[in-house]
Scaffold this motif. Sequence first.
Motif, PDB file in Angstrom:
ATOM      1  N   PHE A 224       0.818  -1.179  -0.032  1.00 58.76           N
ATOM      2  CA  PHE A 224       0.098  -0.062   0.078  1.00 58.76           C
ATOM      3  C   PHE A 224       0.893   1.275   0.036  1.00 58.76           C
ATOM      4  N   LEU A 225       2.164   1.338   0.884  1.00 61.11           N
ATOM      5  CA  LEU A 225       2.749   2.454   1.027  1.00 61.11           C
ATOM      6  C   LEU A 225       3.646   2.685  -0.480  1.00 61.11           C
TER       7      LEU A 225
ATOM      8  N   PHE B 220       0.388   3.654  -3.012  1.00 62.34           N
ATOM      9  CA  PHE B 220      -0.406   4.577  -2.652  1.00 62.34           C
ATOM     10  C   PHE B 220       0.050   5.605  -1.332  1.00 62.34           C
ATOM     11  N   GLY B 221       1.385   5.184  -1.005  1.00 67.16           N
ATOM     12  CA  GLY B 221       1.533   6.211   0.029  1.00 67.16           C
ATOM     13  C   GLY B 221       1.389   7.555  -0.185  1.00 67.16           C
TER      14      GLY B 221
ATOM     15  N   LYS C   1      -0.313   9.094  -2.401  1.00 66.58           N
ATOM     16  CA  LYS C   1      -1.521   9.586  -2.907  1.00 66.58           C
ATOM     17  C   LYS C   1      -2.775   8.588  -2.432  1.00 66.58           C
ATOM     18  N   PRO C   2      -3.062   8.651  -1.153  1.00 70.01           N
ATOM     19  CA  PRO C   2      -4.072   7.638  -0.668  1.00 70.01           C
ATOM     20  C   PRO C   2      -5.355   8.145  -1.149  1.00 70.01           C
TER      21      PRO C   2
ATOM     22  N   PHE D 218      -8.709   5.204  -1.658  1.00 73.66           N
ATOM     23  CA  PHE D 218      -9.854   5.549  -0.653  1.00 73.66           C
ATOM     24  C   PHE D 218     -10.802   6.407  -1.404  1.00 73.66           C
TER      25      PHE D 218
ATOM     26  N   GLY E  62      -9.487   9.066   2.622  1.00 73.06           N
ATOM     27  CA  GLY E  62      -8.527   9.382   1.493  1.00 73.06           C
ATOM     28  C   GLY E  62      -8.249  10.582   1.323  1.00 73.06           C
TER      29      GLY E  62
ATOM     30  N   GLY F 158      -5.966  11.507   4.451  1.00 70.41           N
ATOM     31  CA  GLY F 158      -4.712  10.864   4.061  1.00 70.41           C
ATOM     32  C   GLY F 158      -3.816  11.614   3.280  1.00 70.41           C
ATOM     33  N   ASP F 159      -4.554  12.323   2.074  1.00 69.75           N
ATOM     34  CA  ASP F 159      -3.975  13.063   1.191  1.00 69.75           C
ATOM     35  C   ASP F 159      -3.399  14.613   2.070  1.00 69.75           C
TER      36      ASP F 159
ATOM     37  N   ALA G  66      -0.259  13.321   3.968  1.00 65.51           N
ATOM     38  CA  ALA G  66       0.967  12.938   2.867  1.00 65.51           C
ATOM     39  C   ALA G  66       1.405  14.457   2.454  1.00 65.51           C
TER      40      ALA G  66
END
Length: 322
Positions: free
Chosen positions: A224-225, A228-229, A231-232, A236, A294, A297-298, A301
């Motif tokens: 996942f990282l 999508f680490g 760009k979560p 999501f 998501g 998370g973005d 990030a």
Amino acid sequence: MDISVIVPLFNEAESLPELHSWIKKVMEANNFTYEIIFVNDGSTDESWNIIEQMSKENECVKGIKFRRNYGKSPALYCGFKAAQGDVVITMDADLQDSPDEIPGLYKMITDDGYDLVSGYKQKRYDPLSKTIPTKLFNATARRISGIHNLHDFNCGLKAYKKAVVKNIEVYGEMHRYIPYLAKNAGFTKIGEKVVHHQARKYGKSKFGINRFFNGYLDLITLWFLTNFGKKPMHVFGFIGSIVFFIGFIALCWLIGDKAMALYRGDYGDLLSNHASFFIALAAILLGSQFFLAGFIGDLLARQSPNRNDYKIEQEIRIDDKL
């Protein structure tokens, strides 16, 4: 310096003198300049006293002592940080890894140009309770990582270019996936060497069955990282949008169908008496939560200090041409 040998250990006092003598013999026979870095991972036996004594007898012996047991990955991380050799070789301290493999591993890095070479213990002296889960684990790791030429990701005997160990971060229990970490850092020439596996001579294994479950969880985390680490929202947000859309369409259809029934004079049951109504609402709520996860998370990030941490192999600067 030609080689840095990193040996993480936990309560291996009995095997250390023999391992040290064996490594020293191989190095001197091949005229390698070297260092041996023993990383004592919170041992409660005499391991550290033995390391101190060996360092007095051999200036090439170095040691790192943890105050408590942290695990193999932190031990390797600290060993990598301290390593000075052009080629870095890791091996376990239980004498199951043969130092006689060092010259061959070194040659594959220096002459054949590999970034990383992983050992493959084709013939193992482990019980079936360990070998069968290991085969399943490695098959899954090959599939997810895309490194199809490795049979044993978790073999402790590996060789690396110095640049590899300086550009990867081994944390948690990610030592099982160092080839995957190296690939993600841009080191794609990864090879394998069949190595001799010896039966354990002293003590017993420090790893239990839980390492296989932890291994799969770590593999999912790393996948996942990697994908999508940074760009979560892409995962999501996509899942949330699909689930929300399905729930919204279902709810609209239920409301429309009820409205038509009322128009025809068929009052029937309330919408709240139908399970499909609550399923549609749950889908809308779940989709919204995925989308918000998501989004948050973005935002996190974008605030990460490593958001623009890109591995640069080489650079040509205008200043260098002037």
